[in-house]
Design a protein around this motif. Structure first.
Motif, PDB file in Angstrom:
ATOM      1  N   MET A 188      68.565 108.664  83.041  1.00  0.00           N
ATOM      2  CA  MET A 188      69.110 109.997  83.209  1.00  0.00           C
ATOM      3  C   MET A 188      70.427 110.087  82.450  1.00  0.00           C
ATOM      4  SD  MET A 188      68.330 110.760  87.184  1.00  0.00           S
ATOM      5  CE  MET A 188      69.207 109.300  87.705  1.00  0.00           C
ATOM      6  N   THR A 246      59.810 116.623  88.362  1.00  0.00           N
ATOM      7  CA  THR A 246      59.422 115.317  87.837  1.00  0.00           C
ATOM      8  C   THR A 246      58.325 114.701  88.692  1.00  0.00           C
ATOM      9  OG1 THR A 246      61.170 114.221  89.105  1.00  0.00           O
ATOM     10  CG2 THR A 246      61.704 114.915  86.861  1.00  0.00           C
ATOM     11  N   LEU A 285      65.869 113.915  80.274  1.00  0.00           N
ATOM     12  CA  LEU A 285      66.241 114.620  81.508  1.00  0.00           C
ATOM     13  C   LEU A 285      67.744 114.804  81.596  1.00  0.00           C
ATOM     14  CD1 LEU A 285      63.978 112.873  84.190  1.00  0.00           C
ATOM     15  CD2 LEU A 285      63.642 115.129  83.162  1.00  0.00           C
ATOM     16  N   VAL A 286      68.158 115.988  82.089  1.00  0.00           N
ATOM     17  CA  VAL A 286      69.570 116.255  82.371  1.00  0.00           C
ATOM     18  C   VAL A 286      69.675 116.713  83.820  1.00  0.00           C
ATOM     19  CG1 VAL A 286      70.196 116.825  80.005  1.00  0.00           C
ATOM     20  CG2 VAL A 286      69.363 118.617  81.514  1.00  0.00           C
ATOM     21  N   ALA A 287      70.754 116.335  84.470  1.00  0.00           N
ATOM     22  CA  ALA A 287      70.984 116.736  85.853  1.00  0.00           C
ATOM     23  C   ALA A 287      71.613 118.123  85.871  1.00  0.00           C
ATOM     24  CB  ALA A 287      71.898 115.727  86.542  1.00  0.00           C
ATOM     25  N   LEU A 288      70.982 119.050  86.594  1.00  0.00           N
ATOM     26  CA  LEU A 288      71.487 120.411  86.688  1.00  0.00           C
ATOM     27  C   LEU A 288      72.524 120.512  87.807  1.00  0.00           C
ATOM     28  CD1 LEU A 288      68.182 122.441  86.274  1.00  0.00           C
ATOM     29  CD2 LEU A 288      69.847 121.801  84.514  1.00  0.00           C
ATOM     30  N   GLY A 325      71.298 121.244  91.200  1.00  0.00           N
ATOM     31  CA  GLY A 325      70.422 120.244  91.765  1.00  0.00           C
ATOM     32  C   GLY A 325      69.136 120.111  90.976  1.00  0.00           C
ATOM     33  N   GLY A 326      68.526 118.927  91.032  1.00  0.00           N
ATOM     34  CA  GLY A 326      67.298 118.692  90.305  1.00  0.00           C
ATOM     35  C   GLY A 326      67.545 118.350  88.849  1.00  0.00           C
ATOM     36  N   TYR A 327      66.445 118.400  88.083  1.00  0.00           N
ATOM     37  CA  TYR A 327      66.525 118.021  86.679  1.00  0.00           C
ATOM     38  C   TYR A 327      66.057 119.166  85.796  1.00  0.00           C
ATOM     39  CZ  TYR A 327      67.027 113.276  88.457  1.00  0.00           C
ATOM     40  OH  TYR A 327      67.473 112.162  89.120  1.00  0.00           O
ATOM     41  N   GLU A 339      74.000 112.517  82.000  1.00  0.00           N
ATOM     42  CA  GLU A 339      74.813 113.585  82.566  1.00  0.00           C
ATOM     43  C   GLU A 339      75.070 114.635  81.506  1.00  0.00           C
ATOM     44  OE1 GLU A 339      78.337 111.941  84.107  1.00  0.00           O
ATOM     45  OE2 GLU A 339      77.350 110.843  85.734  1.00  0.00           O
ATOM     46  N   THR A 340      75.101 115.887  81.954  1.00  0.00           N
ATOM     47  CA  THR A 340      75.408 116.981  81.042  1.00  0.00           C
ATOM     48  C   THR A 340      76.907 117.185  81.022  1.00  0.00           C
ATOM     49  OG1 THR A 340      73.324 118.048  81.564  1.00  0.00           O
ATOM     50  CG2 THR A 340      75.038 119.405  80.531  1.00  0.00           C
TER      51      THR A 340
END
Length: 440
Positions: free
Chosen positions: A1, A415, A393-396, A399-401, A3-4
């Motif tokens: 994963m 996912t 994938l980026v973490a929103l 919450g979630g991806y 991070e954005t």
């Protein structure tokens, strides 16, 4: 994963702000400036995915990073377990010959049909193919006069006695065509049986049974002809046996002794010798295995659901190469794992069952005959799903991806299975072929 992280450009250097203007005009200028700052803040929040819970977020300036396509296909979760490559468990040869062992083959030697497994009293013990063990001598049996007159009930089963009761006729196992003159053919007077009646032994009785067919099948496969492969051992079969015995350097008796041959399902590989030449023959003289290499896995009894006969697996060799294997058998008895706990509960928790994996393409194993290997099996599998690399994938923030599209938008995804560096994704805004960005 990943991070954005949003990087904002550095603000330009500015001179000290002038003193606020006075009056109505000054207040209006301050309100306009505040509104501009507020709009800019909302735009930044939207780019970070902090506003709203929709599947697709607003556009943002594209960032650097590689671009990949969303793919549709199958995804499998693989689990690796330790195994051992070898030829399997060594089995004692069922040697029934009696006497002194005079010769033994080298360990690792391969013996096929018609080959010599060992020599006892300098007589070869020959390997033949079949599932029925050698349990009696195979040959013609002379028939005594009283047996012919009364009708020996064992004729129906092919279980003859060792010889005639009156001592008439040829020796046991000698075919009629090879008997001395006057020894008694069917209906002949011959030399007489010595009882004053002139009766003689009849023609040798033909042995019958599945073991006869099994032997005749091997004799024909070795190139001997002149007889019919069936369940009857005839005089023609005896003549072929005599030719075979001459080729082996044996006296041509026409009868195959119970210790002369050993049957197996195919070629064998010689294992360890239990004795040295000079010792008495017995069942622990020599061991053997099959000629095909296989893998044995001590699978956890609590997690052996994957071990089903016919399951395809992948075998990784010590040199990094791989070979395709298939589960051939699964043991029915669990054993305590090596190095398990001392108490019974721990041993039960670590119990294992043997799983045998065969490899059809023996050439894929190279020249390695034994050693540790790794067996990979599919634990869970999904088919016809959308997949992307896990690194996409980026973490929103909500919450979630999600995934970042090529033009900088963010779309939320659900996912599924993670396997082999990829992840199953789904969502209303995701489709096969869509380009997504992998953040740096």
């Amino acid at each position: 994963m990943a991070e954005t992280v949003t990087h904002l450009d550095d603000a330009p250097e500015t001179s000290p702000a002038p003193p606020p203007p006075h009056g109505r005009h000054g207040r209006r200028t301050a309100l306009v400036a505040s509104a501009v700052v507020l709009v800019a803040a909302v735009a930044v929040i939207g780019a970070l995915g902090l506003g709203g819970g929709g599947d697709e977020g607003p556009s943002a300036p594209p960032r650097s990073g590689s671009v990949v396509a969303v793919k549709r296909g199958n995804l499998a979760e693989r689990t690796a377990v330790d195994g051992r490559l070898g030829y399997g468990t060594e089995i004692p040869l069922p040697v029934k010959a009696t006497g002194t062992v005079t010769w033994l083959p080298e360990q690792g030697e391969t013996v096929g049909r018609g080959g010599t497994l060992l020599r006892v009293d300098d007589r070869p013990v020959v390997l033949l193919y079949g599932m029925l063990p050698m349990y009696r001598d195979i040959g013609l049996t002379p028939r005594a006069p009283d047996q012919e007159a009364a009708g020996d009930p064992q004729d129906q089963q092919g279980q003859g006695r060792n010889g005639p009761k009156n001592g008439a006729g040829p020796p046991a196992g000698t075919p009629a065509s090879a008997a001395p003159d006057g020894a008694g053919s069917a209906g002949g007077a011959g030399n007489g049986s010595g009882d004053g009646t002139g009766a003689t032994a009849g023609a040798p009785r033909e042995l019958t049974g599945m073991d006869v067919m099994q032997f005749e099948t091997n004799l024909a496969a070795l190139g001997y002809t002149g007889f019919t492969v069936d369940e009857r051992f005839t005089a023609a079969t005896a003549r072929a046996v005599m030719r075979w015995q001459k080729d082996l350097g044996l006296p041509p008796t026409g009868t195959v002794g119970v210790g002369d041959v050993i049957y197996s399902s195919g070629r064998v590989r010689i294992g360890h010798a239990g004795v040295r030449p000079g010792a008495e023959a017995g069942e622990n003289v020599l061991t053997f295995t099959g000629t095909s290499r296989k893998v044995v896995v001590d699978a956890s009894a609590a997690d052996a659901a994957w071990a089903v006969r016919g399951t395809d697996v992948r075998v990784e060799l010590p040199d990094g190469r791989t070979a395709l294997g298939r589960v051939a058998s699964v043991g029915r008895q669990a054993a305590a794992a090596e190095g398990g706990g001392e108490d019974g509960g721990s041993q039960g928790a670590n119990a294992t069952v043997p799983v045998t994996v065969t490899v059809e393409d023996q050439a894929s194993l190279g020249r390695l005959e034994s050693g540790p290997v790794t067996v990979e099996y599919v634990g869970r599998e999904v088919k016809d799903v959308l997949t992307v690399p896990v690194s996409a994938l980026v973490a929103l923030a909500e919450g979630g991806y999600g995934l970042e599209t090529e033009d900088g938008r963010f779309v939320a995804v659900r996912t599924g299975l993670f396997a082999d560096g990829s992840v199953e994704v789904s969502g209303s805004a995701v489709r096969a072929g869509m380009k997504v960005r992998i953040p740096e």
